[in-house]
Design a protein around this motif. Structure first.
Motif, short mmCIF file in Angstrom:
data_model
loop_
_atom_site.label_atom_id
_atom_site.label_comp_id
_atom_site.label_asym_id
_atom_site.label_seq_id
_atom_site.Cartn_x
_atom_site.Cartn_y
_atom_site.Cartn_z
N UNK A 257 0.76 -1.13 0.10
CA UNK A 257 -0.12 -0.07 0.17
C UNK A 257 0.62 1.30 -0.05
N UNK A 258 1.76 1.18 0.79
CA UNK A 258 2.88 2.33 0.94
C UNK A 258 3.43 2.68 -0.47
N UNK A 259 4.15 1.70 -0.87
CA UNK A 259 4.61 1.52 -2.12
C UNK A 259 3.85 2.43 -3.19
N UNK A 260 2.74 1.95 -3.50
CA UNK A 260 1.44 2.17 -4.34
C UNK A 260 1.46 3.68 -4.26
N UNK A 261 1.02 4.27 -2.84
CA UNK A 261 1.00 5.47 -2.58
C UNK A 261 1.85 6.55 -2.92
N UNK A 369 15.31 0.84 -6.29
CA UNK A 369 14.86 -0.57 -6.87
C UNK A 369 13.74 -0.51 -7.79
N UNK A 370 13.24 -1.59 -8.21
CA UNK A 370 12.10 -1.44 -8.96
C UNK A 370 10.94 -0.96 -8.12
N UNK A 371 9.98 -0.70 -8.70
CA UNK A 371 8.81 0.16 -7.85
C UNK A 371 7.74 -0.91 -7.45
N UNK A 372 8.19 -1.94 -6.80
CA UNK A 372 7.49 -2.90 -6.05
C UNK A 372 8.11 -3.48 -4.52
N UNK A 373 7.33 -3.83 -3.70
CA UNK A 373 7.60 -3.65 -2.20
C UNK A 373 8.64 -4.71 -2.13
N UNK A 374 8.45 -6.06 -2.74
CA UNK A 374 9.33 -7.20 -2.75
C UNK A 374 10.91 -6.84 -3.11
N UNK A 375 10.94 -5.88 -3.86
CA UNK A 375 12.27 -5.77 -4.30
C UNK A 375 12.85 -4.87 -3.22
N UNK A 376 12.15 -3.74 -2.79
CA UNK A 376 12.68 -2.93 -1.70
C UNK A 376 13.14 -3.87 -0.46
N UNK A 377 12.38 -4.79 -0.25
CA UNK A 377 12.57 -5.48 1.03
C UNK A 377 13.85 -6.61 0.65
N UNK A 378 13.77 -6.98 -0.64
CA UNK A 378 14.90 -7.96 -1.02
C UNK A 378 16.45 -6.94 -0.90
N UNK A 379 16.24 -5.70 -1.16
CA UNK A 379 17.54 -4.86 -1.28
C UNK A 379 17.97 -4.54 0.27
N UNK A 380 17.09 -4.14 1.14
CA UNK A 380 17.43 -3.99 2.45
C UNK A 380 18.05 -5.14 3.14
N UNK A 381 17.43 -6.37 2.66
CA UNK A 381 17.83 -7.72 2.84
C UNK A 381 19.32 -8.02 2.67
N UNK A 382 19.74 -7.59 1.51
CA UNK A 382 21.15 -7.88 0.78
C UNK A 382 22.07 -7.01 1.66
#
Length: 410
Positions: A257-261, A369-382
């Motif tokens: 939701x936050x990513x879309x907003x 990252x790309x404009x999706x939440x999974x990518x942002x979370x994956x980037x923080x995980x790395x």
């Protein structure tokens, strides 16, 4: 000749009236005595009158000792005594004595009320006088005496009839009043019954209303309880049971939701992902119960560092995620440093842990990252694994990782 027939007619009429009156008096004697007792006549005088009719000899004996005067008897009693003497003299055929006694009695009439004189007990004196006048052949006076008797007898009859009518009228009125009272009583009873029925209907309606209200309240309470249970279940589906933070599922929903907003309004969005360093040793050395206490305390300490708009959640195990809306990468790094320092400086000995607890934090921004939440979370995980690789208790941002280092490091 004419006077003879007139005399004969009066004698027959006198005997007829006398016989009729005697028969009537024989039936009504007690009633008449009761009525005259209202006019202040003594029982002795009334007894003498009764005795003169039934036992004249005894009456004569009693009269010899009676002295008629005002000091002993009232005028009505004197009148009756003279009348008794006249009747007894007439039985002895002493008609002149009879006339003399009746004339004496007539002198007393002016002292006696008319209502009393009309009674047969008193008017009978004229009948005695008429018989004596007829016996000495003085027919004119016999006629006048008889006429006086008949007039008084008629007055008595009229008065008696009027009294009877009044008594019957009064009796009818009393009966009518009784009927009216009974009717009113019945109407009152009917009204009470109707009022009772109306009250019962009102009570039944009130009872039904109360039951309906109670039923509605019960349904409302059940509905509210259902909502509360549903809300609690919904809360449990979104909340981590140990720390009270958002769980993994709620994190992903909120993150999307936050990513879309942010994409729609071109806003900054950063993310922190941190892991507790060497948390397995805490569980092994101090027990899982102490490990749970450490997780709860870290969640509490980090929550104290967060702003009102920030979202802290537990990703799983010892990993936590912080969503930072309207926050660029530099501000996110500063928040990560504050969190890391606060945890590393906290004394966990009160929980039974005699060593310091540190965090490894990875920071990522939506623009990296790309404009999706999974990518942002994956980037923080790395970035977080890069912090662990560099010795733990560090903060690493995704932008600082070179392309050849984008892989998981344990």
């Amino acid at each position: 000749m004419i006077k003879f027939f007139i005399l004969l007619f009066f004698i027959i009429l006198t005997n007829t009236v006398h016989l009729s009156f005697a028969a009537t008096e024989k039936k009504k004697d007690s009633t008449a005595l009761t009525l005259i007792s209202e006019f202040n006549l003594s029982a002795d005088v009334l007894g003498l009158v009764e005795l003169s009719k039934n036992e004249p000899n005894k009456a004569r004996a009693l009269l010899q000792g009676i002295v008629v005067d005002v000091s002993t008897f009232n005028y009505a009693e004197q009148y009756l005594i003279l009348l008794v003497k006249a009747e007894l003299k007439q039985q002895e055929l002493l008609h002149q004595d009879v006339i003399s006694l009746i004339e004496q009695a007539k002198l007393l009439r002016k002292h006696i009320i008319e209502k009393q004189l009309d009674l047969p007990l008193f008017s009978n004196g004229y009948l005695v006088l008429a018989n004596s006048y007829a016996a000495i052949k003085d027919y004119d006076k016999a006629y006048q005496a008889k006429k006086s008797f008949v007039d008084e007898y008629n007055d008595y009859s009229d008065a008696r009839r009027e009294n009877t009518v009044k008594a019957l009228t009064k009796k009818y009125e009393i009966a009518h009043k009784i009927e009216v009272n009974e009717l009113l009583d019945n109407q009152n009873k009917l009204k009470k019954l109707l009022i009772g029925d109306v009250r019962k209907q009102q009570e039944d309606q009130q009872l039904q209303f109360v039951l309906i209200i109670c039923t509605i309240l019960l349904f409302i309470l059940l509905f509210l309880r259902q909502l509360k249970v549903r809300k609690k279940l919904l809360f449990l589906t979104k909340t981590d049971s140990l720390t009270g933070l958002l769980n993994r599922s709620a994190l992903f929903n909120k993150g999307k939701t936050l990513v879309e907003s942010s994409n729609k309004h071109n806003l900054e969005l950063s993310l922190l992902l941190f892991d507790i360093d060497h948390f397995k040793l805490v569980n092994d050395n101090f027990g899982h119960h102490v490990g749970d206490l450490v997780l709860e305390r870290i969640a509490q300490l980090v929550s104290e560092t967060m702003r009102a708009r920030d979202v802290l959640s537990r990703l799983g195990g010892e990993e936590f995620v912080v969503l930072l809306p309207n926050t660029d990468i530099d501000k996110a790094k500063a928040i990560a440093v504050r969190v890391m320092e606060k945890i590393s400086s906290y004394d966990f000995s009160e929980l039974g842990v005699d060593r310091a607890i540190t965090l490894s934090i990875g920071v990522a921004n939506l623009k990296d990252t790309k404009a999706i939440f999974d990518d942002v979370l994956h980037a923080a995980d790395l970035a977080m694994y890069q912090a662990k690789a560099q010795g733990r208790n560090q903060m690493v941002s995704y932008e600082s990782i070179s392309d050849d280092q984008e892989r998981r490091q344990l």
